[in-house]
Design a protein around this motif. Structure first.
Motif, mmCIF file in Angstrom:
data_model
loop_
_atom_site.group_PDB
_atom_site.id
_atom_site.type_symbol
_atom_site.label_atom_id
_atom_site.label_comp_id
_atom_site.label_asym_id
_atom_site.label_seq_id
_atom_site.Cartn_x
_atom_site.Cartn_y
_atom_site.Cartn_z
ATOM 1 N N THR A 23 -1.905 -4.121 -13.433
ATOM 2 C CA THR A 23 -1.382 -5.185 -12.611
ATOM 3 C C THR A 23 -1.522 -6.470 -13.074
ATOM 4 O OG1 THR A 23 -3.652 -5.433 -11.513
ATOM 5 C CG2 THR A 23 -2.237 -3.905 -10.538
ATOM 6 N N GLY A 45 -7.117 5.042 -8.692
ATOM 7 C CA GLY A 45 -6.468 4.807 -9.873
ATOM 8 C C GLY A 45 -7.451 4.088 -10.920
ATOM 9 N N ALA A 81 -5.114 -0.129 -5.465
ATOM 10 C CA ALA A 81 -5.105 1.010 -6.336
ATOM 11 C C ALA A 81 -6.438 1.503 -6.703
ATOM 12 C CB ALA A 81 -4.296 0.456 -7.885
ATOM 13 N N ASP A 82 -7.198 0.715 -6.767
ATOM 14 C CA ASP A 82 -8.834 1.109 -7.004
ATOM 15 C C ASP A 82 -9.278 1.976 -6.079
ATOM 16 O OD1 ASP A 82 -11.391 0.834 -8.544
ATOM 17 O OD2 ASP A 82 -12.063 0.238 -6.564
ATOM 18 N N VAL A 99 0.949 6.584 -7.147
ATOM 19 C CA VAL A 99 -0.283 6.758 -8.098
ATOM 20 C C VAL A 99 -1.146 7.764 -7.573
ATOM 21 C CG1 VAL A 99 -2.376 5.633 -8.886
ATOM 22 C CG2 VAL A 99 -0.198 4.241 -8.682
ATOM 23 N N VAL A 111 -7.732 1.274 -12.924
ATOM 24 C CA VAL A 111 -7.129 -0.131 -12.715
ATOM 25 C C VAL A 111 -7.375 -0.967 -14.146
ATOM 26 C CG1 VAL A 111 -6.476 -2.124 -11.354
ATOM 27 C CG2 VAL A 111 -6.877 -0.105 -10.362
ATOM 28 N N ALA A 151 -3.295 -5.787 -5.081
ATOM 29 C CA ALA A 151 -2.679 -4.602 -5.565
ATOM 30 C C ALA A 151 -3.577 -3.884 -6.331
ATOM 31 C CB ALA A 151 -1.167 -5.021 -6.432
ATOM 32 N N ILE A 157 2.061 1.914 -3.544
ATOM 33 C CA ILE A 157 1.052 2.268 -4.712
ATOM 34 C C ILE A 157 0.422 3.372 -4.277
ATOM 35 C CG2 ILE A 157 -1.445 1.584 -5.311
ATOM 36 C CD1 ILE A 157 -0.486 -1.221 -4.874
ATOM 37 N N CYS A 158 0.097 3.975 -3.091
ATOM 38 C CA CYS A 158 -0.409 5.253 -2.626
ATOM 39 C C CYS A 158 0.428 6.311 -2.727
ATOM 40 C CB CYS A 158 -1.106 5.346 -1.284
ATOM 41 S SG CYS A 158 0.185 5.332 0.148
ATOM 42 N N GLU A 197 0.931 -1.176 0.141
ATOM 43 C CA GLU A 197 0.162 0.172 0.027
ATOM 44 C C GLU A 197 0.868 1.283 -0.066
ATOM 45 O OE1 GLU A 197 -4.412 0.609 1.197
ATOM 46 O OE2 GLU A 197 -3.147 -0.015 2.685
ATOM 47 N N LEU A 202 2.358 2.860 -13.440
ATOM 48 C CA LEU A 202 2.756 1.887 -12.518
ATOM 49 C C LEU A 202 2.494 0.510 -13.034
ATOM 50 C CD1 LEU A 202 4.144 1.403 -9.672
ATOM 51 C CD2 LEU A 202 2.147 1.161 -8.936
ATOM 52 N N VAL A 228 -3.056 2.379 -13.908
ATOM 53 C CA VAL A 228 -2.263 1.408 -13.282
ATOM 54 C C VAL A 228 -2.445 -0.003 -13.992
ATOM 55 C CG1 VAL A 228 -1.801 0.180 -11.079
ATOM 56 C CG2 VAL A 228 -2.626 2.614 -10.860
#
Length: 392
Positions: A62, A81, A76-77, A54, A83, A72, A50-51, A47, A110, A60
């Motif tokens: 994955t 993000g 991100a969602d 993004v 995703v 992940a 990602i935080c 986390e 990412l 993003v």
């Protein structure tokens, strides 16, 4: 009785944190100055990555071939993000051609990939992926919770397509034992080479190959990752995981003084430092070789018992976590319960997309030995003898 834990602001704690940073640099094979341990488990490091990397509305990508890609994508969602996922069946990995196609299509900032997918037992190849991420101007984020220390990984050059054997190996000189912060002394020398197109963000957990208690999560950010993160338009959604605060807390920002951010898990820092020392004393290459030899010994014996390995391609089998196809005719829960009750041995069932498909055996760190393999094999044979087959 042990002396009381020291508090985080004093010099001695700063020295312990500095030792931890050096140990992580060695373990990750990186020269990144932005290297430290997050207060929390591997999920916290995921986390954190990602935080910080993004911002809301950014794309993003994955790679999902097990539970950790799913996690992940969820994280991100949650931070806003956009995703996109590329999905493979459990037990297989993605080709570089498939990855490039997805990068070209989604143009993410990412790209997330799990190196050691513990839910399925896959060790994902990394060669060349860093170059692809550089080509498409995205950061390469790698989860190495189940693999670091047990399988070869070089953060600064892994994924670049360059041959690691052509570069000198960073090494740690000296010994490191935590008896007391007042009697501790460590002399470190780390030698690096500059190689581009490697991994931009790498993290792991303390409780796997390191064999430390859970609660600290080593993480490292490349200069390229830091440039993106520190030029954000918005603040990271988490104060606790804000890299600008954590960089100062760990002395990674070059500032002369550190500002209080949070109370770190002091006793966990002690154990993490010692675990890094144990790994350094054995040597990364020796650790990688030991885990591989033990895994091959285990796999050969399992197949001689008539059991099937879930990951068909030998080179893609994770040395630290072996996945066995759930034996036909048995309820896998009966097997795991019998092993725990009769042998005090914990073998897990599947996790996430592999639930009901596999038995998972973790042999990592000090537990990766042929003696432990023999113990597991004997227990499995006993379980298969005594557990009732399903008549259906």
């Amino acid at each position: 009785m042990l002396p009381p834990p020291i508090t985080h602001p004093i010099f001695c704690m700063s020295q312990i944190m500095s030792d931890i940073k050096s140990g992580i640099q060695y373990m990750f094979q990186t020269r990144n100055s932005m290297t430290f341990a997050v207060s929390g488990t591997g999920h916290t490091a995921m986390e954190c990555a990602i935080c910080n990397a993004v911002e809301p509305g950014e794309s993003v990508l994955t790679a999902v071939n097990g539970i950790w890609g799913e996690r992940a994508a969820d994280m991100a969602d949650r931070i806003g993000g956009r995703v996109n996922t590329m999905v493979a069946a459990p037990g297989v990995f993605f080709t570089n051609a498939e990855i490039e196609q997805a990068l070209s299509k989604h143009r993410p900032v990412l790209f997330f990939l799990t190196h050691g997918e513990s839910s399925t037992g896959v060790l994902h190849p990394l060669e060349g992926i860093g170059q692809l991420c550089l080509k498409y101007n995205c950061l390469f984020l790698v989860d190495s919770v189940a693999s670091i220390g047990g399988a070869p990984l070089h953060m600064d050059r892994q994924g670049s397509g360059l041959d690691p054997a052509t570069y000198p190996q960073p090494h740690w000189e000296g010994q490191m034992h935590v008896l007391s912060c007042l009697v501790f002394f460590c002399h470190t020398k780390i030698y690096f080479v500059v190689v581009f197109s490697g991994i931009d963000i790498l993290y792991t957990g303390s409780q796997k190959v390191l064999n430390a208690p859970p609660g600290t999560a080593p993480i490292s950010f490349s200069e390229r990752a830091c440039q993106k993160i520190f030029s954000r338009r918005t603040k990271p959604v988490s104060f606790c995981l804000d890299l600008s605060w954590l960089a100062n807390y760990w002395g990674c920002d070059g500032k002369p003084s550190r500002v209080y951010h949070h109370t770190g898990p002091v006793t966990a820092f002690y154990s993490l430092r010692e675990s890094l020392a144990v790994l350094a004393e054995e040597g990364l290459e020796n650790s990688w070789e030991r885990h591989q030899k033990v895994a091959e010994y285990f796999h050969t014996a399992l197949e001689s018992m008539g059991l099937k390995l879930f990951v068909k391609e030998k080179n893609a089998r994770l040395p630290t976590v072996t996945t066995i196809v759930a034996p036909h005719g048995y309820d896998w829960k009966d097997i795991t319960s019998y092993l725990m009750k009769t042998h005090n041995l914990e073998i897990s069932g599947g996790l996430g997309p592999s639930v009901g498909l596999v038995l998972r055996v973790g042999l990592m760190g000090c537990n990766s030995s042929k003696a432990n393999v023999d113990m597991v094999l004997a227990a499995l044979k006993d379980a298969l003898k005594h557990c009732h087959k399903n008549k259906m």
